[in-house]
Design a protein around this motif. Sequence first.
Motif, PDB file in Angstrom:
ATOM      1  N   ASP A  71       0.823  -1.211   0.000  1.00 50.71           N
ATOM      2  CA  ASP A  71       0.000   0.000   0.000  1.00 50.71           C
ATOM      3  C   ASP A  71       0.859   1.264   0.000  1.00 50.71           C
ATOM      4  N   GLN A  72       1.884   1.276  -0.841  1.00 54.47           N
ATOM      5  CA  GLN A  72       2.784   2.418  -0.976  1.00 54.47           C
ATOM      6  C   GLN A  72       2.543   3.109  -2.308  1.00 54.47           C
ATOM      7  N   THR A  73       2.777   4.395  -2.315  1.00 55.32           N
ATOM      8  CA  THR A  73       2.731   5.191  -3.533  1.00 55.32           C
ATOM      9  C   THR A  73       4.107   5.106  -4.203  1.00 55.32           C
ATOM     10  N   VAL A  74       4.133   5.074  -5.537  1.00 50.93           N
ATOM     11  CA  VAL A  74       5.400   5.107  -6.269  1.00 50.93           C
ATOM     12  C   VAL A  74       5.395   6.333  -7.173  1.00 50.93           C
ATOM     13  N   GLN A  75       6.413   7.157  -7.010  1.00 52.52           N
ATOM     14  CA  GLN A  75       6.566   8.334  -7.852  1.00 52.52           C
ATOM     15  C   GLN A  75       7.906   8.264  -8.574  1.00 52.52           C
ATOM     16  N   LEU A  76       8.008   9.056  -9.596  1.00 56.89           N
ATOM     17  CA  LEU A  76       9.209   9.143 -10.412  1.00 56.89           C
ATOM     18  C   LEU A  76       9.530  10.619 -10.580  1.00 56.89           C
ATOM     19  N   VAL A  77      10.759  11.002 -10.342  1.00 54.65           N
ATOM     20  CA  VAL A  77      11.174  12.393 -10.495  1.00 54.65           C
ATOM     21  C   VAL A  77      11.957  12.509 -11.804  1.00 54.65           C
ATOM     22  N   ALA A  78      11.423  13.304 -12.727  1.00 55.90           N
ATOM     23  CA  ALA A  78      12.084  13.543 -14.014  1.00 55.90           C
ATOM     24  C   ALA A  78      12.790  14.897 -13.960  1.00 55.90           C
TER      25      ALA A  78
END
Length: 119
Positions: A71-78
């Motif tokens: 139940d974790q959020t996954v983000q990506l930093v561009a």
Amino acid sequence: MILWVEQWRILRAPGRAAYMTPARDALLAVKLKGDPWRVEAFYTARSGGTNTAALWEHTVEALKDTARRHDQTVQLVAANRRVAEHYRGKSPGLREVGVKRGGQVVLQWDGTPDVSVGG
């Protein structure tokens, strides 16, 4: 500590992991501490001369699956909008959730809970 998962080398430090190709020519760095989990950097030894598709597909998909189970959020930093569009083309379901100081674009996969985007 160095671990092997299938053919991918994983370098771990507290709250962070780095996934490296067997040829050691590309590296994906991930922050795993707190929420969201964040893909923070993607490095290659040679611009345009490194086959990074397998590293991306293997690690990003495994990370998303693991995050969903926890139940974790996954983000990506561009680094910028051009790079963000490149990432969106590689991974369907990415959407923009914010822009950090300096123009870094924060993307998040559909189906993961929303969290705030820090400066």
